[in-house]
Structures are given as C-alpha cells and as structure tokens.
Design an enzyme around this catalytic site. Structure first.
Site, short mmCIF file in Angstrom:
data_model
loop_
_atom_site.label_atom_id
_atom_site.label_comp_id
_atom_site.label_asym_id
_atom_site.label_seq_id
_atom_site.Cartn_x
_atom_site.Cartn_y
_atom_site.Cartn_z
N LEU A 1 97.42 20.94 107.49
CA LEU A 1 96.20 20.52 108.14
C LEU A 1 95.47 19.60 107.10
CD1 LEU A 1 95.14 24.39 109.13
CD2 LEU A 1 96.55 22.68 110.12
N ARG B 1 82.35 16.97 101.00
CA ARG B 1 81.89 17.09 99.67
C ARG B 1 82.40 16.41 98.31
NH1 ARG B 1 83.01 23.68 100.58
NH2 ARG B 1 84.32 22.55 102.17
N GLY C 1 87.96 22.10 113.92
CA GLY C 1 88.42 23.28 113.21
C GLY C 1 89.72 23.56 113.07
N THR C 2 90.25 24.32 112.07
CA THR C 2 91.41 24.42 111.56
C THR C 2 92.30 25.06 112.59
OG1 THR C 2 90.83 26.69 110.39
CG2 THR C 2 91.12 24.82 109.14
N GLU D 1 84.66 34.13 108.03
CA GLU D 1 84.32 32.97 107.19
C GLU D 1 82.98 33.24 106.52
OE1 GLU D 1 86.19 30.22 106.60
OE2 GLU D 1 87.55 31.55 107.30
N ASN E 1 90.84 34.66 101.81
CA ASN E 1 91.75 33.95 102.30
C ASN E 1 92.10 32.81 101.65
OD1 ASN E 1 93.52 32.58 104.24
ND2 ASN E 1 91.82 31.66 105.43
N ASN F 1 87.42 21.37 97.20
CA ASN F 1 86.72 20.66 98.11
C ASN F 1 85.71 19.75 97.28
OD1 ASN F 1 87.34 22.40 100.43
ND2 ASN F 1 86.78 24.11 99.14
N TYR G 1 103.32 -14.99 77.96
CA TYR G 1 103.45 -14.70 79.22
C TYR G 1 104.96 -14.96 79.87
CZ TYR G 1 103.41 -14.25 84.47
OH TYR G 1 104.03 -14.03 85.58
N ARG H 1 105.95 -33.27 73.14
CA ARG H 1 104.49 -33.38 73.00
C ARG H 1 103.95 -34.74 72.23
NH1 ARG H 1 106.27 -29.97 67.78
NH2 ARG H 1 106.68 -31.34 66.38
#
Ligand code: UD1
Ligand code: CA
Length: 458
Positions: free
Chosen positions: A11, A18, A80-81, A157, A174, A232, A371, A445
C-alpha cells in the site's frame, strides 16, 4: 524462493503529509534506497508476485521504480487502506493466488522473515493473520483488542479508540502487515464501511469483521516489533535509517570487515563489502557498490554503484559514482570519479582529478588537477598536472585517445577528437588540436621570447 501461490500488495498511494515533502512518502530514502525498495525487496522474496497500490505522485514513483511499474494498481482517490486493497483485489483474484500478503509501503524495516512467518501462520490455517507489537505508548497506531481469552477481537484506530468502549489501552498495536487467505476474506473486504472519525475504509476493520464472520483470525505478537511500524515523520525516518545502518554495520563486523568510527559508516543494503576490507567513517557506501578484500576506503568518501577491487585504495574525500578502481590502484584524496571512470590496475588518480567515461591503463598516473572525459589513457602513461581533455564543443562530445607510455606535460589542453600515439611526449602548456603520432615530441604553444625591457631608470 518466493511462493508462487502467494501475492503481495504494497500500500503506497498515500501522500505522507507529515513528511512535509513534495515527494510521495514511499520515495523518501534510507541509506540511499527508497522505502518502497525495502518493502518490495522483502515482499518479493516471499511472494511470487508483488502489486503496488500507487496514487500520490504516481509518475514520480513510476520513474523511480520502473521494475515495479508493470504491477502498479492506481488508487485515484485515497479513501483509506481498506479501499486501497479493494482497488487491488481484482488483480489479486485474477492471479489465482491462495494467499495475499499486505504490507504498508512506509515500513522499510520489514524483513522477508517477518512476512514468511505470517505466511506460515496462514498456511497453518489462519484466514487472517497479522503482526502486532507492544509499545509503552500506542500513540497514533491502531490498537489491538483481545477478548478475555486473549483471542484477537479487532483493531481500533487511534482516532476512534475510547477506553470506555474498548477497554484499557494495552499498548498492543497493529504493525500493518497482514496475510490473508484470499477466498476467505473477500466478503469482509467488500463489506467495509467508512463509518469512523476519518471517514476512511480501513483494512484494519477486516479483523473485527473476520472474527464476527467466524473466520480464523490470529494476531502474532512480536517482541521488539517497533521496527515494523510505519515511518510517518522525518524523525521516524531518521530513526529507522539509523537502526538499519546499525544492523548493516553489525553484520559487516560479524563478517570480518574492519570498520573505524563504525558509528559513522553508512553502507547501503545492496552494497557488498568483503571481509578484510577496511573502511573509515564518516563515509557512505551506497547502491550496488562492492569493496573487495584488502581494499581500503578512507574517511569522508561517498561511493555509489562502484566497484573497488581487492587491494585497491580510496583515500579520503573522494566522490565516486559508477566507477571502477582496479587491483592495486590508488585514488584520492579528493578524487571525483563519475560514471564510466575506470582506474586500471596499479594506476594512480590523485587530488582534484575528475574522470568521466574515461579509463587509465595499468600503472598510468593522473596525479593532480586534471579532467579526463571521454578518454582512454594507455598503460604507464603520465598525465601532468592541469591536463584537460576538451571533450565538448558546445554541441557534441568527442573522444581523446592517449596511447601507452606517453607523457602529457602539465597544463595541456587536448582538444577532442584527438589521438596521442604511444610513447609520445607533449610539451607543457600545449594546446593539442591535431593527432600526435607515436613517439614524437609535440609542442603546441607560443614560443618564448625574452625582450629587453625599456625602462627610464634601470
Ligand atoms: C496504519 C494502520 C494502523 C497501524 C499503522 C502501522 C490502517 C487504517 N491503520 O496506520 O492500524 O498501526 O499503519 O504503521 O490501516 N495508503 C494507501 N491508500 C490510502 C491510504 C493509505 O495506499 O488510501 C497507504 C499509505 O501510503 C501507507 C500505508 O497505506 O504506505 C499506511 O497508511 P498510513 O496513512 O500511513 O496509515 P497509518 O495511519 O500509519
Ligand atoms: Ca503509516
């Protein structure tokens, strides 16, 4: 081995308000891996098939987890779950699986063994079985209700819990990990209601409904099961990450990895560190990185998806991604290796050297301020300080190929595409725009002229 007649449903559609983040909660990371990856890994080692219920930020979740996306079920509205499981149910039924495991996507510390235990209980005759744990303070978690004989009666709950109705709070909560006998629970699943304070369809109501319908419902109480509870908030995330880190560090020490400042060593769950490797914190060894026996990783390094061969040395302050450091090679301090960097056997790459899609041959050296991008450097070649492969012309990337035994003087610009032959010597300060044949000295150069100064007063 995963059980073929078992399907898992994760889920993961919620937002995670939060967390105060734009990312869906399941994409928050611990030790460099998303919460969802942990849960999916645990689930897929038990269940033959894994469905993920997604909703919030589905595109982000899909992009982060293409390997799971083939089995996504979209829950458009998060009611909801219980509703999330209803949305997945058609696929569960079609799969023909006898058992359905349900795990919250925000429980990254769940292990395959936890899930396996539930499945074993279900096979032993439970229609609904789930894991619980006892907390000193049940907080926002779902309360487990038991009857006088200790048999589970339901879950209430936190928002709906009332001692006057439900009895004294025992602290048993739970964890949100269930195993369901698919055929037995279907009726209860579709008779869930949203008659609660949150107005949501709760998967947790299955427990009470199951008991009332005469199903065999069991709650397995777990000592120290706090790890199984959902994450959470940022605080819970940080705590979970730290516990996971500690677990991995303990395992490495038990295996025989040498760790210094173990409290600051971060090793991701997919990384492999061989016994006899030596690692000093603080450092982060993430993704699929492997560190071989006798290899050393110094403090303040971050390695992601790298291969550090046995006996290689990564000195302090290196940042590496998708790079390979071969046997006997030394990198750092302060080396940046980007994807496709390959430091060959006994080669040396030093401070303030950046490599990308570039290889250093056996024993080659790039010791300072360089580099190397889209480049190959032959065995034994020396790259002087300040050498730059100019690989980008504003539109395209081009290659530089330097043969073995060459010497590139300091402060040389190699304008790609360009080749430097074996044994060639490029004078310091050159800007090389044409190929340098094997064995020659190339000077490109401005010639120095010393001119008398005209000054009024010598
Ligand atoms: C849930 C349990 C609670 C348990 C706790 C354990 C319910 C109703 N409550 O509470 O009993 O103690 O986990 O950590 O199940 N989700 C969806 N769709 C939705 C709603 C949620 O996919 O419509 C997902 C979320 O993304 C999350 C998981 O389900 O991954 C759990 O949801 P969350 O809101 O975190 O439940 P909790 O309040 O923590
Ligand atoms: Ca949760």
């Amino acid at each position: 081995m995963p059980h073929e007649n078992t399907i898992a449903v994760i889920l993961a559609a919620g937002k995670g308000t939060r967390m105060h983040s734009d990312k869906p909660k399941v994409l928050q990371t611990l030790l460099g891996e998303t919460m969802l990856r942990y849960v999916a890994d645990a689930a897929s080692s038990v269940a033959g098939r894994v469905l993920t219920v997604v909703g919030h930020g589905v595109d982000m979740v899909r992009a982060a987890h293409p390997e799971l996306a083939g089995d996504f079920v979209v829950q458009e509205e998060q009611k909801g779950t219980g509703h999330a499981l209803q949305v997945a149910w058609e696929t569960v039924r079609e799969s023909g699986a006898s058992h359905c495991i349900v795990v919250n996507g925000d429980a990254p510390l769940v292990t395959a063994a936890d899930i396996e235990e539930l499945l074993a209980d279900a096979r032993d005759g439970a229609d609904i079985t789930f894991l619980t744990t006892v907390l000193p303070d049940a907080g926002a978690f779902g309360r487990v209700l038991r009857d006088a004989d200790g048999q589970v009666a339901g879950i209430v709950e936190a928002k709906d819990f009332d001692p006057a109705i439900h009895g004294q709070d025992t602290g048993e909560v739970n964890t949100g990990i269930f195993c369901l006998s698919a055929a037995s629970v279907e009726e209860a699943l579709f008779s869930l209601t949203s008659a609660n304070r949150a107005g949501e369809y709760y998967i947790t109501d299955l427990v009470g409904l199951g008991v009332q319908a005469g199903l065999t419902v069991r709650a397995l109480r777990r000592e120290g099961g706090q790890d199984l509870l959902g994450v959470n908030s940022p605080l819970e995330l940080a705590n979970a990450e730290e516990r996971l880190r500690g677990r991995i560090v303990e395992r490495l020490l038990a295996d025989g990895v040498l760790l210094h400042q173990q409290g600051q060593v971060v090793v991701g769950p997919r990384a492999a560190v061989a016994p006899g490797a030596e690692i000093t914190g603080p450092c982060r060894i993430l993704g699929t990185t492997s560190v071989g026996r006798g290899a050393r990783v110094g403090a303040f390094c971050q390695l992601e998806d790298c291969i550090i061969d046995p006996g290689a040395t990564v000195r302090e302050f290196c940042h590496m991604q998708e790079a390979h450091v071969a046997v006997g090679a030394v990198a750092g301090p302060y080396t940046r290796l980007r994807p496709g960097a390959d430091v060959g056997e006994d080669a040396r790459v030093g401070n303030f050297v950046e490599m990308k899609k570039a290889s250093l041959g056996k024993g080659a050296k790039a010791s300072h301020l360089t580099y190397l991008g889209d480049a190959t450097v032959g065995a034994g070649t020396n790259i002087g300080a300040g050498t730059i492969t100019c690989n980008y012309d504003g539109k395209n990337k081009h290659k530089t190929d330097i043969g073995p035994g060459a010497f590139i003087g300091s402060n040389t610009a190699l304008v790609a595409p360009v080749n430097v032959g074996a044994g060639a010597l490029v004078a310091a300060g050159s800007v090389i725009t044409k190929d340098v044949p094997e064995g020659v000295l190339a000077v490109a150069r401005g010639r120095q002229s010393n001119i008398e100064r005209r000054r009024k007063n010598p």
